[in-house]
Design an enzyme around this catalytic site. Structure first.
Site, PDB file in Angstrom:
ATOM      1  N   GLY A   1      -5.936  15.088  -3.766  1.00 39.95           N
ATOM      2  CA  GLY A   1      -7.731  13.951  -2.907  1.00 39.95           C
ATOM      3  C   GLY A   1      -8.622  14.786  -1.974  1.00 39.95           C
ATOM      4  O   GLY A   1      -9.702  14.412  -1.951  1.00 39.95           O
TER       5      GLY A   1
ATOM      6  N   CYS B   1       1.634  -2.952  -4.510  1.00 46.81           N
ATOM      7  CA  CYS B   1       0.977  -3.127  -3.415  1.00 46.81           C
ATOM      8  C   CYS B   1       1.798  -4.606  -3.085  1.00 46.81           C
ATOM      9  O   CYS B   1       0.998  -4.669  -1.835  1.00 46.81           O
ATOM     10  CB  CYS B   1      -0.407  -2.342  -3.182  1.00 46.81           C
TER      11      CYS B   1
ATOM     12  N   GLU C   1      -9.679  -0.488  -2.195  1.00 39.56           N
ATOM     13  CA  GLU C   1      -8.266  -1.892  -2.774  1.00 39.56           C
ATOM     14  C   GLU C   1      -7.142  -1.153  -2.121  1.00 39.56           C
ATOM     15  O   GLU C   1      -7.195  -0.199  -2.306  1.00 39.56           O
ATOM     16  CB  GLU C   1      -8.013  -1.870  -4.028  1.00 39.56           C
TER      17      GLU C   1
ATOM     18  N   GLU D   1       3.694   0.065   6.368  1.00 40.70           N
ATOM     19  CA  GLU D   1       3.649   0.154   4.589  1.00 40.70           C
ATOM     20  C   GLU D   1       4.737   1.211   4.443  1.00 40.70           C
ATOM     21  O   GLU D   1       3.914   2.420   4.195  1.00 40.70           O
ATOM     22  CB  GLU D   1       2.304  -0.078   4.104  1.00 40.70           C
TER      23      GLU D   1
ATOM     24  N   GLY E   1     -11.610  14.812  -4.936  1.00 37.46           N
ATOM     25  CA  GLY E   1     -11.650  13.302  -4.506  1.00 37.46           C
ATOM     26  C   GLY E   1     -12.486  12.976  -3.322  1.00 37.46           C
ATOM     27  O   GLY E   1     -13.656  12.560  -4.063  1.00 37.46           O
TER      28      GLY E   1
ATOM     29  N   GLY F   1      -7.376  16.514  -9.418  1.00 40.03           N
ATOM     30  CA  GLY F   1      -7.472  17.874  -8.796  1.00 40.03           C
ATOM     31  C   GLY F   1      -6.876  16.498  -6.984  1.00 40.03           C
ATOM     32  O   GLY F   1      -6.522  15.480  -7.467  1.00 40.03           O
TER      33      GLY F   1
ATOM     34  N   LYS G   1     -11.430  10.105 -10.826  1.00 41.37           N
ATOM     35  CA  LYS G   1     -10.018  11.030 -10.806  1.00 41.37           C
ATOM     36  C   LYS G   1      -8.971  10.084 -10.865  1.00 41.37           C
ATOM     37  O   LYS G   1      -8.425   9.339 -10.211  1.00 41.37           O
ATOM     38  CB  LYS G   1     -10.879  11.560  -9.228  1.00 41.37           C
TER      39      LYS G   1
HETATM   40  P1  NAD Z   1      -3.322   8.082  -1.892  1.00 41.07           P
HETATM   41  O1  NAD Z   1      -4.385   7.366  -0.666  1.00 41.07           O
HETATM   42  O2  NAD Z   1      -2.800   8.824  -0.751  1.00 41.07           O
HETATM   43  O3  NAD Z   1      -3.999   8.415  -2.869  1.00 41.07           O
HETATM   44  C1  NAD Z   1      -4.940   7.894  -3.941  1.00 41.07           C
HETATM   45  C2  NAD Z   1      -6.498   8.310  -4.662  1.00 41.07           C
HETATM   46  O4  NAD Z   1      -7.275   8.676  -3.477  1.00 41.07           O
HETATM   47  C3  NAD Z   1      -5.983   9.668  -5.014  1.00 41.07           C
HETATM   48  O5  NAD Z   1      -6.152  10.572  -6.591  1.00 41.07           O
HETATM   49  C4  NAD Z   1      -5.427  10.967  -4.395  1.00 41.07           C
HETATM   50  O6  NAD Z   1      -5.988  12.001  -4.800  1.00 41.07           O
HETATM   51  C5  NAD Z   1      -7.097  10.199  -3.512  1.00 41.07           C
HETATM   52  N1  NAD Z   1      -7.389  11.365  -2.057  1.00 41.07           N
HETATM   53  C6  NAD Z   1      -7.208  11.437  -1.499  1.00 41.07           C
HETATM   54  N2  NAD Z   1      -7.752  12.063  -0.425  1.00 41.07           N
HETATM   55  C7  NAD Z   1      -8.505  11.587  -0.466  1.00 41.07           C
HETATM   56  C8  NAD Z   1     -10.101  11.847  -0.091  1.00 41.07           C
HETATM   57  N3  NAD Z   1     -10.000  12.583   1.068  1.00 41.07           N
HETATM   58  N4  NAD Z   1     -11.232  11.283  -0.749  1.00 41.07           N
HETATM   59  C9  NAD Z   1     -11.316  11.077  -1.519  1.00 41.07           C
HETATM   60  N5  NAD Z   1     -10.130  10.716  -2.633  1.00 41.07           N
HETATM   61  C10 NAD Z   1      -9.044  11.291  -1.897  1.00 41.07           C
HETATM   62  O7  NAD Z   1      -2.915   6.929  -2.375  1.00 41.07           O
HETATM   63  P2  NAD Z   1      -1.808   6.834  -3.218  1.00 41.07           P
HETATM   64  O8  NAD Z   1      -0.514   7.670  -2.069  1.00 41.07           O
HETATM   65  O9  NAD Z   1      -2.347   7.575  -4.264  1.00 41.07           O
HETATM   66  O10 NAD Z   1      -1.259   5.482  -3.518  1.00 41.07           O
HETATM   67  C11 NAD Z   1      -0.293   4.500  -2.470  1.00 41.07           C
HETATM   68  C12 NAD Z   1      -0.823   3.452  -1.776  1.00 41.07           C
HETATM   69  O11 NAD Z   1      -2.001   3.220  -2.563  1.00 41.07           O
HETATM   70  C13 NAD Z   1      -0.382   2.188  -1.060  1.00 41.07           C
HETATM   71  O12 NAD Z   1      -1.006   2.279   0.472  1.00 41.07           O
HETATM   72  C14 NAD Z   1      -0.493   1.090  -2.118  1.00 41.07           C
HETATM   73  O13 NAD Z   1      -0.636   0.403  -1.086  1.00 41.07           O
HETATM   74  C15 NAD Z   1      -2.210   1.492  -2.575  1.00 41.07           C
HETATM   75  N6  NAD Z   1      -2.165   0.326  -3.062  1.00 41.07           N
HETATM   76  C16 NAD Z   1      -3.095  -0.246  -3.469  1.00 41.07           C
HETATM   77  C17 NAD Z   1      -3.665  -1.593  -4.450  1.00 41.07           C
HETATM   78  C18 NAD Z   1      -4.392  -2.411  -4.453  1.00 41.07           C
HETATM   79  O14 NAD Z   1      -5.111  -2.841  -4.965  1.00 41.07           O
HETATM   80  N7  NAD Z   1      -5.210  -2.813  -2.710  1.00 41.07           N
HETATM   81  C19 NAD Z   1      -2.973  -0.895  -5.367  1.00 41.07           C
HETATM   82  C20 NAD Z   1      -2.364   0.456  -5.662  1.00 41.07           C
HETATM   83  C21 NAD Z   1      -2.033   0.885  -4.629  1.00 41.07           C
END
Ligand code: NAD
Length: 479
Positions: A206, A282, A248, A383, A210, A204, A173
């Site tokens: 999260g 990140c 991650e 962050e 997700g 879709g 996803k």
């Molecule tokens: P997010 O956690 O809101 O969403 C990430 C993904 O998870 C999306 O596809 C989202 O739809 C899904 N998701 C959300 N709720 C969920 C649930 N309850 N169950 C399953 N899936 C769910 O993050 P974001 O806003 O898309 O991305 C930004 C964040 O990602 C920042 O905190 C950033 O630091 C982090 N990030 C980390 C790395 C790394 O390698 N450590 C790399 C890039 C981004």
């Protein structure tokens, strides 16, 4: 544009017929719909994946490698189309999508297509016991991959490629905010003749799609990249089912600058490590600590360089800083500027929304530098994930090390110095998964990638990823 799910090699509407809008951050306009898929869609993908696994897991490494490398080549052939889609969905400069995002997505498939042919397992001779142990590395089965919006196809494929290479079937996803390149990837997988059902791409929200992937009892491993809070939520669901988890998560990375560094190189790289991709990486060095003896010089040089960055429409070739990914995210980032001010921070440049002629409803913001009185405020502890960095001086190595580590995150650190002994001392003590010395974001795909503390668990990259996506089984033979 109506985006569809990719299940069993076909593009399908969501079973519930539930759709959500897809918005272009550069002009604020809705330009398409994506499925808000439910448990039923995930179940359908799972049934096909389970069936496909019987064949894919037994496909020779040569054949798997050939298909993954073919996908890589097709991504390269379609570079412009993918880069345009990525830039439109995310707001990142088109030039960045062309130079980094899509080439890296292609590299991910090529790298793991090659890596699987070199992956091996251990054997242990039990001397004196007439026995030999060997380790089987078997694919897990059907695995889930969930990725964020900041580096959409880059991170999506960083998970999918090793999972497929290791012989798993994948239900993936992408972020609902940036779904288009993942959608286009389905076409390429068909063209590369990836067998049907091996990869499903489900779209879709999260907490619907997700969550359905994470909750599915037969999806035995989850590789997730995203926010720390989401990671914690996923861990809670997955733990009682004993799923394998790779998380991650967020970062709040220190960029530590000593006076003996190569100054010009440091300055140019620090502009990049602060504001690349609108600061939405990140790994961005969002807390800048500068040795007191060069602090004033750094401050004025840094402000001068950052003021030269051009905020503009993503497809304008002169643009350095494109649009912020969404309206709520822009508001969150702007709010952090107010938080910083209330904590005694001084905005040295930027801090405001930008209006771009012809795209007044887009989500643009000035690159922002805030001088902070200490490391303890929310602006230095939470962050922000936008074009905002803080700067402050330090006097001693001990003091800066304490500040660098005094944060809940532990993803990466950057260190600027030419003192080898200091480098070696600090590398031992910095609490993070990656330390860059005199560089930033120089990536070698063979290295372990990931964070400590609230930045996650597990490592991606190289054989670490292939180990994650396989189950080790010890076989002991007495002779
Ligand atoms: P997010 O956690 O809101 O969403 C990430 C993904 O998870 C999306 O596809 C989202 O739809 C899904 N998701 C959300 N709720 C969920 C649930 N309850 N169950 C399953 N899936 C769910 O993050 P974001 O806003 O898309 O991305 C930004 C964040 O990602 C920042 O905190 C950033 O630091 C982090 N990030 C980390 C790395 C790394 O390698 N450590 C790399 C890039 C981004």
């Amino acid at each position: 544009m109506k985006i569809k799910n990719f299940i069993n090699g076909k593009f399908e509407n969501p079973i519930s017929n539930d759709w959500i809008d897809n918005c272009c951050p550069a002009n604020g306009e809705v330009y398409g719909q994506i499925p808000n898929s439910s448990k039923a869609d995930v179940e359908k993908a799972y049934q096909n994946a389970q069936y496909a696994f019987e064949v894919w897991s037994k496909t020779t490494l040569e054949e798997r490698s050939r298909i993954l490398i073919k996908i890589s080549e097709l991504l390269e052939t379609n570079l412009d189309r993918f880069a345009e889609a990525e830039s439109k969905d995310n707001g990142k400069p088109l030039s960045l999508a062309k130079a980094i995002d899509i080439p890296r997505a292609a590299s991910n498939f090529r790298f793991f297509g090659n890596a699987i042919t070199q992956f091996s397992s251990e054997s242990h001779e039990s001397v004196g016991q007439n026995a030999i142990n060997y380790t089987l590395r078997q694919p897990i089965g059907v695995v889930g991959c969930i990725s964020p919006w900041n580096l959409p196809l880059y991170l999506f494929t960083w998970k999918i490629a090793p999972a497929l290479a290791a012989g798993n079937c994948v239900i993936a996803k992408p972020s609902e905010v940036t779904p288009t390149t993942a959608y286009l990837l389905g076409e390429i997988c068909n063209e590369a003749r990836l067998p049907k059902g091996v990869l499903s791409i489900i779209h879709g929200l999260g907490n619907t799609t997700g969550q359905a992937i994470v909750e599915h009892p037969e999806i035995k491993a989850i590789s997730f990249t995203g926010g720390t809070q989401t990671g914690a939520h996923i861990a809670k669901i997955a733990a009682p089912m004993f799923k394998k988890l790779s998380l991650e998560l967020g970062g709040k990375n220190p960029n530590i600058i000593f006076s003996d560094c190569d100054y010009e190189d440091m300055l140019d790289t620090t502009v990049r490590s602060s504001f690349s991709n609108q600061g939405q990486i990140c790994l961005c060095g969002s807390r800048i600590f500068v040795e007191a003896s060069i602090y004033d010089k750094f401050k004025s040089d840094f402000i001068k360089k950052v003021k030269q960055l051009r905020v503009g429409h993503p497809s304008d070739s002169k643009t350095d800083i494109g649009a912020i990914v969404s309206k709520p995210h822009l508001e969150k980032v702007l709010n952090y500027v107010d938080i910083a001010k209330a904590e005694g921070g001084k905005v040295l440049c930027g801090g405001n929304k930008v209006s771009i002629d012809g795209y007044e409803n887009g989500y643009y913001m000035e690159p922002t530098i805030i001088e902070v009185p200490n490391n303890g405020g929310r602006i230095n502890q939470e962050e922000v994930f936008g074009p905002v960095v803080t700067i402050m001086p330090f006097k001693t190595e001990k003091e800066v090390l304490e500040m660098a580590n005094n944060v809940k995150y532990g993803l990466s650190s950057t260190l600027w110095t030419n003192d080898l002994k200091r480098t070696m001392r600090m590398n031992q003590k910095l609490q993070c998964g990656i330390v860059w010395v005199n560089t930033w974001m120089l990536r070698d795909l063979r290295t372990p990638f990931g964070g400590t503390k609230a930045s996650g668990i597990g490592r991606e990259g190289g054989f670490e990823a292939l180990r994650f996506f396989t189950e080790p089984k010890n076989v002991c033979i007495k002779y």
